[in-house]
Design a protein around this motif. Structure first.
Motif, PDB file in Angstrom:
ATOM      1  N   GLU A 129       0.820  -1.225   0.000  1.00 47.60           N
ATOM      2  CA  GLU A 129       0.000   0.000   0.000  1.00 47.60           C
ATOM      3  C   GLU A 129       0.851   1.271   0.000  1.00 47.60           C
ATOM      4  OE1 GLU A 129      -3.027   0.945  -0.575  1.00 47.60           O
ATOM      5  OE2 GLU A 129      -3.490  -1.145  -0.989  1.00 47.60           O
ATOM      6  N   GLN A 130       1.993   1.273   0.708  1.00 42.82           N
ATOM      7  CA  GLN A 130       2.793   2.512   0.807  1.00 42.82           C
ATOM      8  C   GLN A 130       3.239   2.986  -0.577  1.00 42.82           C
ATOM      9  OE1 GLN A 130       6.116   3.438   0.350  1.00 42.82           O
ATOM     10  NE2 GLN A 130       6.532   5.050   1.848  1.00 42.82           N
ATOM     11  N   PRO A 131       3.951   2.135  -1.350  1.00 48.37           N
ATOM     12  CA  PRO A 131       4.358   2.637  -2.668  1.00 48.37           C
ATOM     13  C   PRO A 131       3.181   2.885  -3.605  1.00 48.37           C
ATOM     14  CG  PRO A 131       4.997   0.318  -2.379  1.00 48.37           C
ATOM     15  CD  PRO A 131       4.523   0.811  -1.045  1.00 48.37           C
ATOM     16  N   LEU A 132       2.139   2.065  -3.483  1.00 45.04           N
ATOM     17  CA  LEU A 132       0.985   2.256  -4.375  1.00 45.04           C
ATOM     18  C   LEU A 132       0.293   3.588  -4.094  1.00 45.04           C
ATOM     19  CD1 LEU A 132      -0.828   1.220  -6.613  1.00 45.04           C
ATOM     20  CD2 LEU A 132      -2.070  -0.157  -4.920  1.00 45.04           C
ATOM     21  N   SER A 133       0.172   3.945  -2.815  1.00 41.64           N
ATOM     22  CA  SER A 133      -0.503   5.218  -2.521  1.00 41.64           C
ATOM     23  C   SER A 133       0.335   6.399  -3.033  1.00 41.64           C
ATOM     24  CB  SER A 133      -0.819   5.352  -1.033  1.00 41.64           C
ATOM     25  OG  SER A 133       0.368   5.295  -0.292  1.00 41.64           O
ATOM     26  N   ILE A 134       1.665   6.257  -2.988  1.00 46.19           N
ATOM     27  CA  ILE A 134       2.510   7.352  -3.506  1.00 46.19           C
ATOM     28  C   ILE A 134       2.335   7.464  -5.032  1.00 46.19           C
ATOM     29  CG2 ILE A 134       4.913   8.094  -3.855  1.00 46.19           C
ATOM     30  CD1 ILE A 134       5.470   6.848  -1.056  1.00 46.19           C
TER      31      ILE A 134
END
Ligand code: SAM
Length: 255
Positions: A129-134
């Protein structure tokens, strides 16, 4: 008062020595590369995600672009502000978490370099989720057909470097592609425990697609050795060049 995240704590303390890192010494050549790769028109607007001490943002502003630099660390941002003032350029600095910041449709190009925020995981961050949200926030912030350049940690190199003993002792999680380590942010300070995520090219294509963009190129992207060239399996970073689609992604709106 809200608790500082690990990366904020790390970079606040690392800020005074950040530009002593050898990988920061190629800013002018990197700016040339970015202007060409992002196909920037004069006075184009650029978002610099995880801008740090602002070395790319300031150089791009000096060339006439309208730059916004966002970063989690006020220590890094205050260095950036001072450097921009010394260079006599204007950059819009914003203290923000890249997983939560977007200015919809505002930018002609985006950069997220030397990881920026991408894959630098906070204590509670999910490794997908962290890289996807960025990426979703970058995609939302771009104008249709605009491009982004990111340099991210190379997961292939992690697989080749770490051993089963590293896995058993918790230094590397091969299921999440996450390296856990402890570094003192500066000489004389106690170490801070951090988690850094590596990526493989197929996954990067997928993440970029889920964010409403398409991967234009995936190259070797280690700082100091940028070029339009194949990825070396052992190098530190992969460069991703992605383009935002002309309309909303298939299956609905990007978040
Ligand atoms: C290795 S530095 C890279 C700085 C700059 N892009 C460069 O190329 O020199 C990573 C930067 O990302 C910032 N950062 C880490 N996590 C972040 C997040 N979630 N949101 C915004 N910035 C973040 C850090 O504070 C740090 O300044």
């Amino acid at each position: 008062m809200t608790e500082r995240g690990v990366w904020e704590e790390f970079f606040d303390a690392h800020a005074p020595v950040y530009e002593e890192n050898v990988f920061t010494r190629n800013t002018l050549a990197e700016a040339d590369f970015l202007v060409e790769e992002l196909s920037l028109q004069p006075e184009a607007s650029i978002l610099d995600v995880g801008c740090g001490t602002g070395r790319h943002a300031i150089e791009l502003a000096r060339r006439g672009y309208a730059v916004t630099g966002i970063d989690l660390s006020s220590g890094m941002l205050s260095r950036a502000e001072a450097a921009a003032a010394a260079a006599g350029v204007n950059v819009h600095w914003v203290r923000a978490d890249a997983t939560r910041f977007a200015l919809p449709g505002a930018y002609d190009g985006a950069i997220c370099l030397c990881e920026g925020a991408f894959g630098l995981l906070g204590r509670a961050d999910d490794p997908i989720e962290q890289p996807l949200s960025i990426l979703r926030n970058i995609s939302r912030s771009l104008k249709p057909m605009a491009k982004a350049v990111l340099t991210v940690l190379n997961g292939a190199a992690m697989f080749r470097k770490f051993t089963n003993a590293d896995v058993a002792e918790g230094r590397f999680d091969p299921l999440a592609l996450v390296e856990s380590s402890e570094y003192p942010p500066r000489e004389g300070l106690p170490p801070v425990g951090v988690r850094e995520r590596g990526f493989v090219p197929t996954e990067l294509r997928l993440l970029v697609r889920l964010a409403g963009m398409s991967a234009v190129s995936l190259w070797g992207g280690t700082a100091g050795n940028w070029g339009r060239r194949a990825l070396d399996l052992d190098e530190i970073e992969i460069m991703v060049v992605a383009r935002k689609a002309s309309g909303p992604p298939a299956g609905g709106e990007s978040r």
